[in-house]
Design an enzyme around this catalytic site. Structure first.
Site, PDB file in Angstrom:
ATOM      1  N   CYS A 215       0.572  -0.836   0.609  1.00  0.00           N
ATOM      2  CA  CYS A 215      -0.694  -0.077  -0.097  1.00  0.00           C
ATOM      3  C   CYS A 215       0.963   1.278  -0.047  1.00  0.00           C
ATOM      4  O   CYS A 215       1.652   1.663  -1.052  1.00  0.00           O
ATOM      5  CB  CYS A 215      -1.014   0.072   1.326  1.00  0.00           C
ATOM      6  SG  CYS A 215      -2.494   0.862   0.619  1.00  0.00           S
TER       7      CYS A 215
ATOM      8  N   HIS B  51      -3.552  -5.590   0.017  1.00  0.00           N
ATOM      9  CA  HIS B  51      -3.163  -5.729   1.338  1.00  0.00           C
ATOM     10  C   HIS B  51      -3.503  -7.194   0.629  1.00  0.00           C
ATOM     11  O   HIS B  51      -4.441  -7.483   1.265  1.00  0.00           O
ATOM     12  CB  HIS B  51      -4.155  -4.887   1.527  1.00  0.00           C
ATOM     13  CG  HIS B  51      -3.985  -3.797   2.274  1.00  0.00           C
ATOM     14  ND1 HIS B  51      -3.294  -3.419   3.147  1.00  0.00           N
ATOM     15  CD2 HIS B  51      -4.544  -2.535   2.117  1.00  0.00           C
ATOM     16  CE1 HIS B  51      -2.853  -1.586   3.933  1.00  0.00           C
ATOM     17  NE2 HIS B  51      -4.198  -0.989   3.123  1.00  0.00           N
TER      18      HIS B  51
ATOM     19  N   GLU C 197      -2.513  -8.880   3.350  1.00  0.00           N
ATOM     20  CA  GLU C 197      -2.540  -9.492   4.601  1.00  0.00           C
ATOM     21  C   GLU C 197      -4.164  -9.699   4.924  1.00  0.00           C
ATOM     22  O   GLU C 197      -4.888 -10.033   5.851  1.00  0.00           O
ATOM     23  CB  GLU C 197      -2.047  -8.582   5.894  1.00  0.00           C
ATOM     24  CG  GLU C 197      -2.640  -6.818   5.482  1.00  0.00           C
ATOM     25  CD  GLU C 197      -2.174  -6.291   4.814  1.00  0.00           C
ATOM     26  OE1 GLU C 197      -1.276  -6.573   3.682  1.00  0.00           O
ATOM     27  OE2 GLU C 197      -2.012  -5.131   5.115  1.00  0.00           O
TER      28      GLU C 197
END
Lengths: 250, 192
Positions: B77, B173, B175
């Protein structure tokens, strides 16, 4: 293509999930971390946790819960309720929350939105608004719908976005808990006057209500609580249904 | 295997660490130059404002260290945007790893931030075969360039992921991207 989001919402009191009908008469619906895992595995696109505990101990329990949620799931989640300072927000974000939502505290101190956006970026800042139609005007309410203000919904939404809010979570108190569908007219108007993502909340009772809100307004996400908590709508079934109706869904 | 997540006060380091832990990999969070240099893999996360984040990087001199790393590096990001030459956010000079690539703001006629799940297209390198939805949340974007290894369509096609030699970066993202995100992080772990 950006997809429409399905957002289960968990109201949290003393570390447990609860959901009221028109904000009153709370019924226990389970352990939030377990629920979060199940929703994540079943295809929820994001989660919202609203802390309705007011006590200091409750706040600490909430931080612990946020941490456990962040360890357990791999989808984004928003935390709201009782956030009134940069420090409150920083603690939640540090413990793994992706976005924080502010409601009453932002009405009392609009500058909070600006400060939060500057510090954490506007993508982190959700403005939650509870409103009710009174004499043909959408009036903003505070403190979980208990206090009426003079603010008008659309004017406040616009101002919040100008101050730096990156998303709006609009709950129609008239629709919340009724299971008669979302506040389509208000959501339609809202999605035409602001250019940040909007989460529709309040009134969802069946799968068609999701379809209606996505087809008839430009909202980005639709939130519901009890229909998911009590298994009345299964997320995989809902997603299949929406895809069949040509709505862009993950 | 040593995985280090760079901590410069501008990241959702906890979520990134948790994602690696779910894959059975312990990751350390550090701003220490020796720790970072001795890692097998380096993660450069970032959430927040580019100008502040860059100031933090300079303060800890990570701005000098990062472009010279030889092991695989993954920017996420804002981390990705700071690896570019410049970003319009705060008119900030980046690390210049993705040389001449300039990050620009989405047209405010569209909803900004670009927030939610969007699918990857034109994927290659570590993202080959990953054409599913991943989670984005950003207001600025890197245009398509020679470094692009995955694109995404919003108001126009933009770079969803970049690569130059050992430097990988994604705008989304991983994650927070469910099972698909785990698959991407697993692919990245195989880079050693």
């Amino acid at each position: 293509m950006l997809k429409k989001r399905i957002t289960p919402c968990l109201d949290i009191k003393n570390g447990r999930t609860v959901k009221g009908i028109n904000f009153e008469g709370l019924v226990d619906a389970g352990d939030p971390v377990e629920l979060a895992k199940i929703y994540s595995q079943n295809g929820a696109d994001e989660l919202v946790f609203l802390d309705i505990t007011a006590t200091h101990e409750g706040r600490k329990t909430m931080l612990e819960m946020v941490k456990n949620v962040a360890l357990s799931i791999n989808i984004p989640f928003t935390v709201g309720g009782g956030i009134s300072s940069l420090e409150d927000a920083a603690l939640l974000l540090k413990n793994g929350a992706d976005k924080i939502s502010v409601n009453s505290s932002a009405v009392k101190n609009p500058n909070l939105i600006k400060e939060l956006a500057q510090k954490f970026g506007n993508q982190c800042v959700v403005i939650a608004i509870d409103a009710k139609l009174i004499d043909n005007k959408w009036k903003v309410f505070l403190n979980g719908g208990r206090i009426e203000t003079d603010l008008e919904l659309f004017a406040w939404a616009k101002e919040a976005v100008n101050l730096g809010a990156g998303e709006i979570l609009f709950t129609s108190m008239d629709h919340d808990g009724t299971k008669n569908g979302f506040a389509l007219e208000a959501l339609k108007k809202m999605s035409e006057i602001v250019n940040v993502p909007i989460i529709a909340s309040g009134g969802c009772g069946n799968m068609q209500h999701f379809k209606d809100v996505f087809l008839e307004s430009k909202v980005d996400a639709a939130l519901a609580a009890s229909v998911f908590h009590f298994g009345e709508i299964k997320i995989p079934d809902l997603k299949t249904y929406l895809k069949t109706n040509n709505i862009e869904i993950r | 295997m040593k995985v280090t997540i760079i901590d410069y006060g501008a990241g959702n380091v906890f979520s990134v660490k948790a994602a690696f832990e779910r894959l059975g990999k312990n990751a350390i969070i550090s701003a220490d130059a020796e720790e970072i240099k001795s890692s097998d893999l380096v993660i450069f996360p970032g959430v927040g404002h580019a100008e502040d984040a860059m100031a933090q990087l300079k303060k800890s001199q990570i701005d000098l260290l990062l472009p010279n790393l030889k092991q695989p590096v993954l920017g996420i990001c804002l981390g990705m945007q700071l690896m570019c030459q410049h970003t319009e956010e705060g008119d900030t000079e980046g690390l210049g790893i993705f040389e001449d690539l300039k990050v620009v703001k989405f047209d405010p006629k569209f909803k900004v931030p670009h927030m939610g799940w969007n699918n990857l297209i034109d994927t290659k390198s570590i993202l080959e075969d990953v054409n599913e939805d991943v989670y984005f949340v950003h207001s600025y974007f890197a245009p398509i360039s020679k470094y692009t290894i995955a694109s995404c369509q919003y108001q126009e096609k933009f770079s969803a992921a970049l690569q130059k030699d050992n430097f990988f970066a994604c705008q989304f993202h991983p994650e927070k991207s469910g099972e698909v995100g785990s698959k991407i992080l697993t692919n990245f772990l195989k880079q050693i």
